[in-house]
Design an enzyme around this catalytic site. Structure first.
Site, PDB file in Angstrom:
ATOM      1  CG  HIS A  61      -1.875   1.058   1.322  1.00  0.00           C
ATOM      2  ND1 HIS A  61      -1.974   1.917   2.383  1.00  0.00           N
ATOM      3  CD2 HIS A  61      -2.852   1.425   0.448  1.00  0.00           C
ATOM      4  CE1 HIS A  61      -2.971   2.763   2.185  1.00  0.00           C
ATOM      5  NE2 HIS A  61      -3.513   2.485   1.017  1.00  0.00           N
ATOM      6  CD  GLU A  88      -2.903   1.960  -3.232  1.00  0.00           C
ATOM      7  OE1 GLU A  88      -3.962   2.572  -3.431  1.00  0.00           O
ATOM      8  OE2 GLU A  88      -1.960   2.437  -2.548  1.00  0.00           O
ATOM      9  CG  ASP A  90      -2.973   6.759  -3.534  1.00  0.00           C
ATOM     10  OD1 ASP A  90      -4.042   6.131  -3.552  1.00  0.00           O
ATOM     11  OD2 ASP A  90      -2.087   6.573  -2.666  1.00  0.00           O
ATOM     12  CG  HIS A 103      -3.401   9.315  -0.184  1.00  0.00           C
ATOM     13  ND1 HIS A 103      -4.318  10.058   0.536  1.00  0.00           N
ATOM     14  CD2 HIS A 103      -3.966   8.088  -0.339  1.00  0.00           C
ATOM     15  CE1 HIS A 103      -5.366   9.310   0.821  1.00  0.00           C
ATOM     16  NE2 HIS A 103      -5.189   8.103   0.304  1.00  0.00           N
TER      17      HIS A 103
HETATM   18  O1  G3P Z   1      -5.987   0.308  -2.189  1.00  0.00           O
HETATM   19  C1  G3P Z   1      -7.068   1.034  -1.745  1.00  0.00           C
HETATM   20  C2  G3P Z   1      -6.715   2.057  -0.739  1.00  0.00           C
HETATM   21  O2  G3P Z   1      -5.501   2.644  -1.055  1.00  0.00           O
HETATM   22  C3  G3P Z   1      -7.760   3.099  -0.649  1.00  0.00           C
HETATM   23  O3  G3P Z   1      -7.539   4.004   0.374  1.00  0.00           O
HETATM   24  O4  G3P Z   1      -7.041   6.252   1.164  1.00  0.00           O
HETATM   25  O5  G3P Z   1      -5.243   4.603   1.080  1.00  0.00           O
HETATM   26  O6  G3P Z   1      -6.109   5.578  -1.003  1.00  0.00           O
HETATM   27  P1  G3P Z   1      -6.444   5.148   0.385  1.00  0.00           P
HETATM   28 CA    CA Z   2      -4.843   4.336  -2.532  1.00  0.00          CA
END
Ligand code: G3P
Ligand code: CA
Length: 303
Positions: A61, A88, A90, A103
């Site tokens: 993450h 993962e 953003d 993020h």
């Molecule tokens: O992988 C999904 C997760 O990342 C969603 O929450 O706030 O960490 O982007 P967030």
């Molecule tokens: Ca995310």
């Protein structure tokens, strides 16, 4: 037998039974799932890791934000070194059209500077330190990376879960979907990507542009407390309607029954953000397809 000797024998045999029971317990624990302690970077003491089989995609993450500053090249490097299956991340879009990996739409939380991505150029974003608010100084200063920098670092090794984020007012970045697909196509990595979003129209757009690309609908607290209140059928209906291949659900909202409904609808199921061995064990046993964690060092393919 003399009473004292009998007593000593009782004590010895009680100790022996205790020793055998403890040894058996240790053996069972070790052979179930817990390999020897790993010496990895960590932000809190950990005594063990947990094993899962290859069917589960171990997803770091934000690159593994428990081990390095989130969404930085240091974090993605760490996620690769930790043998995760997927990174993962953003993405947002700068005012001059670059996709950057961060993020929040305004980056104060991680950089300490109140800068809004959508109104800043890439050059302005590049001046910021994405590790400014990270505990400890082990990683030094880190830039906010462009998507291309992360793709270069990954070099096709791991799967990617790329989350398309929204602007500060909750609206979509114009054409972010086609820009993203263009870049992924140029890097020839479209077949190792799941594009994820909380915004279902974004996912629909991806499928219109390229139906072969895998997508994942994210379901978090806000969504599940509103739509979820109408019942699991409505949740499943909306997610299917988005065209998503997967649902990525905030793990505390997943139960056996909802999991069954997702499966019946033919959806892949992933959970985020799972950071304890106890929770990881639960979702391994449930049979999810991916576990997204800030601590990819805790989860291993060792079965
Ligand atoms: O992988 C999904 C997760 O990342 C969603 O929450 O706030 O960490 O982007 P967030
Ligand atoms: Ca995310």
């Amino acid at each position: 037998m003399y009473p004292v000797y009998q007593k000593r024998m009782r004590i010895i045999s009680r100790n022996l039974i205790g020793y055998l029971l403890i040894s058996a317990a240790l053996f069972i624990t070790a052979s179930c799932s817990t390999p020897p302690q790993e010496n990895t970077m960590k932000n809190e003491p950990q005594n063990s890791t947990i094993c899962c089989d290859d069917s589960i995609m171990i997803t770091a993450h934000r690159g593994g934000s428990g081990l390095a500053p989130e969404n930085t090249l240091a974090a993605f490097k760490s996620g690769i070194e930790q043998d995760a299956d997927a990174l993962e991340m953003d993405i947002h879009m700068t005012s001059d059209g670059h996709l950057v990996v961060v993020h929040d739409p305004s980056v104060a939380r991680t950089t300490g500077k109140t800068v809004v991505v959508e109104t800043s150029t890439l050059a302005e974003i590049k001046k910021l330190d994405a590790a400014a608010k990270y505990f400890g100084k082990a990683f030094g200063s880190q830039q906010i990376p462009t998507l291309e920098e992360v793709l270069d670092l990954n070099d096709g090794k791991l799967w990617l879960q790329i989350e398309i984020k929204m602007r500060s007012d909750g609206s979509r970045y114009p054409d972010i979907e086609s820009r993203l697909l263009q870049i992924l196509e140029a890097y020839e990595i479209l077949d190792r990507v799941i594009i994820i979003s909380f915004d279902f129209p974004t996912l629909k757009t991806i499928k219109v542009l390229n139906p072969a690309v895998l997508t994942g609908a994210l379901a978090g607290k806000a969504y599940l407390s509103s739509v979820g209140a109408k019942g699991p059928d409505e949740v499943v209906r909306q997610i299917k309607e988005s065209g998503a291949d997967y649902v990525g659900i905030s793990h505390t909202y997943l139960n056996n029954s909802l999991f069954g409904s997702f499966r019946e609808a033919g959806l892949g199921v992933g959970v985020w953000t799972v950071n304890t061995i106890e929770d990881m064990r639960k979702y391994i046993e449930l049979g999810v397809d991916f576990i997204t964690t800030d601590r990819p060092d805790l989860l291993r393919h060792c079965l």
